[in-house]
Design an enzyme around this catalytic site. Structure first.
Site, PDB file in Angstrom:
ATOM      1  N   GLY A 287       0.943  -1.087  -0.113  1.00  0.00           N
ATOM      2  CA  GLY A 287      -0.018  -0.045   0.028  1.00  0.00           C
ATOM      3  C   GLY A 287       0.694   0.954   0.081  1.00  0.00           C
ATOM      4  N   ARG A 288       0.414   2.283   0.338  1.00  0.00           N
ATOM      5  CA  ARG A 288       1.042   3.464   0.566  1.00  0.00           C
ATOM      6  C   ARG A 288       2.529   3.461   1.277  1.00  0.00           C
ATOM      7  NH1 ARG A 288      -3.886   4.984   1.597  1.00  0.00           N
ATOM      8  NH2 ARG A 288      -5.111   6.194  -0.114  1.00  0.00           N
ATOM      9  N   ILE A 289       2.274   2.975   2.449  1.00  0.00           N
ATOM     10  CA  ILE A 289       3.495   2.588   3.330  1.00  0.00           C
ATOM     11  C   ILE A 289       4.644   1.711   2.864  1.00  0.00           C
ATOM     12  CG2 ILE A 289       4.363   2.001   5.814  1.00  0.00           C
ATOM     13  CD1 ILE A 289       1.702   3.055   6.701  1.00  0.00           C
TER      14      ILE A 289
ATOM     15  N   HIS B 273       5.469   0.852  19.193  1.00  0.00           N
ATOM     16  CA  HIS B 273       4.343   1.561  18.154  1.00  0.00           C
ATOM     17  C   HIS B 273       4.440   3.110  17.975  1.00  0.00           C
ATOM     18  CE1 HIS B 273       0.380   0.449  16.482  1.00  0.00           C
ATOM     19  NE2 HIS B 273       1.135   1.399  15.712  1.00  0.00           N
TER      20      HIS B 273
END
Ligand SMILES: O=CC(=O)O
Length: 325
Positions: free
Chosen positions: A160-162, A291
Site C-alpha cells: 500500500g502507501r507505506i 508502536h
C-alpha cells in the site's frame, strides 16, 4: 450554541480540535494521554449526546459503544490508518460512517521501517549494549558483522502507501531485487522495480529483508508463523511496522533464539504494550520499539486535522477523504 457535538477519546494535537471548533462543533475530551477504558467510553458516550466519535487505534469501538451512543452518532473517525479496532459490520447496520487518516503518516512510518531495518541488520543494539556495559573490545575484524541492503533481496508484504514508501526509500541502496506480496498486483510497483509474488511463500524463501506493511485482517493474522518462518533464510531480517498480530510471536521467538532467522525489528507487537519480561525483549537479535512509527509532529498534527476534516465532511454530506466504510 454549536450545532454538532464530538466526543474525543484522548488529548490530541491542536489542529484537529481547532478545525472542529471552527466548524460549529463542541468537543468533549477523555482528558488524558492514556487510553479510555472501554466501560468509560460506553458510559461517557451517552445516548444521543454526540454526532461524532473521534477515536484512537487503542479504543475498541464495538456495537456496545454504538448502542450506547444511539442513532445520533453519524461518524466514527479514527486518528489512525488501521481500523481493525472498529466493528465495521456494526457500523453498517447502524448507518454510521467510518473514516481513517490515510496518507499523512506514510512518510513517518516508512522512515521508521527503514530505520529499524538498518538498526537490526547492522546489529546496532548489540553494539550499543556492549558500550553501555563496558564490554566493547578493541576493534575486531569479525565482531558484530551484519549484512548490507546493497545487493540484497527485499520483500514487502503489503504494497500500500507505506509499503511503497519503504520500497522507494530502499531502492537507492541498490538491492539486487525487490519483491512484494499483496492480495492484488498493483501497477505502481514498477516505479520501485518490485516484482509481484502471488503467494507469500514464494517470496519468503528469497528475501534477505521482509518488511511487513500490511493491515491486520483475518487473512494476514499470524501469517508469519513457524511454518512460514521455516521458509526463510537463516540470515533474514523481519521488520514489522504493520500490526503485531501478523506475526505469531511465540514462533518468532523460537526462530530468533535458534537463529533460524537473523533478526527482527518490531514497532508493533502482540500484545501492546509488551511486558518488559516478554521473551522477545531480551533477545540480542530483536529490536522492539513501542508502536512509534508515526511519531513525528508532522504526522500527528496531520492525523489530528485529517480526522477532524473527515468528521466535518460527513456533517456536510460530503465524501470524507479517509472513508473506510
Ligand atoms: O499504527 C498506526 C496507525 O494505524 O495509524
Amino acid at each position: 450554541m454549536p450545532k454538532y457535538k464530538v466526543y474525543v477519546t484522548r488529548r490530541i494535537p491542536k489542529p484537529g480540535p481547532a478545525f472542529l471548533k471552527k466548524n460549529d462543533c463542541e468537543l468533549t475530551f477523555w482528558d488524558s494521554d492514556d487510553a479510555i477504558p472501554h466501560a468509560d467510553l460506553v458510559n461517557n458516550i451517552g445516548e444521543n449526546k454526540y454526532d461524532a466519535l473521534l477515536c484512537m487505534l487503542t479504543d475498541q469501538v464495538d456495537a456496545a459503544v454504538m448502542d450506547a451512543a444511539g442513532p445520533q452518532l453519524q461518524v466514527i473517525a479514527s486518528m489512525s490508518v488501521g481500523y481493525e479496532h472498529i466493528d465495521l459490520d456494526a457500523c453498517k447496520e447502524r448507518n454510521i460512517k467510518v473514516t481513517n487518516t490515510p496518507n499523512v503518516s506514510t512518510d513517518s512510518v516508512a522512515e521508521c521501517t527503514v530505520s529499524l531495518l538498518l538498526f537490526v541488520t547492522r546489529r546496532l543494539k548489540e553494539g550499543i549494549q556492549s558500550v553501555r556495559e563496558g564490554r566493547q573490545p578493541e576493534w575486531r575484524p569479525t565482531w558484530l558483522c551484519g549484512y548490507e541492503v546493497t545487493n540484497s533481496v527485499i520483500g514487502i508484504f503489503g504494497l500500500g502507501r507505506i509499503g511503497y514508501g519503504v520500497g522507494k526509500r530502499l531502492l537507492p541502496f541498490g538491492p539486487k531485487k525487490m519483491l512484494y506480496h499483496d492480495v492484488v498486483q498493483v501497477s505502481f510497483a514498477k516505479d520501485i522495480e518490485a516484482e509481484y509474488c502471488e503467494t507469500l511463500d514464494e517470496m519468503l524463501g528469497q528475501v534477505d529483508f521482509l518488511c511487513i506493511c500490511c493491515n491486520l485482517t483475518p487473512q494476514t493474522r499470524h501469517k508469519i508463523n513457524s511454518k512460514t518462518l521455516a521458509r526463510m533464510k537463516n540470515t533474514a531480517v523481519i521488520v514489522n511496522t504493520g500490526r503485531g498480530g501478523v506475526i505469531n510471536h511465540d514462533d518468532l521467538c523460537v526462530a530468533l533464539k535458534n537463529n533460524t532467522i537473523g533478526g527482527a525489528g518490531l514497532d508493533v507487537t502482540e500484545p501492546e504494550p509488551l511486558s518488559k519480561d516478554h521473551p522477545l525483549v531480551g533477545l540480542p537479535n530483536c529490536v522492539i520499539t513501542p508502536h512509534m512509527g508515526s511519531n513525528t509532529w508532522d504526522s500527528r498534527d496531520s492525523m489530528s486535522l485529517t480526522a477532524a476534516q473527515c468528521i466535518v465532511s460527513v456533517f456536510n454530506k460530503e465524501k470524507p477523504m479517509g472513508l473506510v466504510a
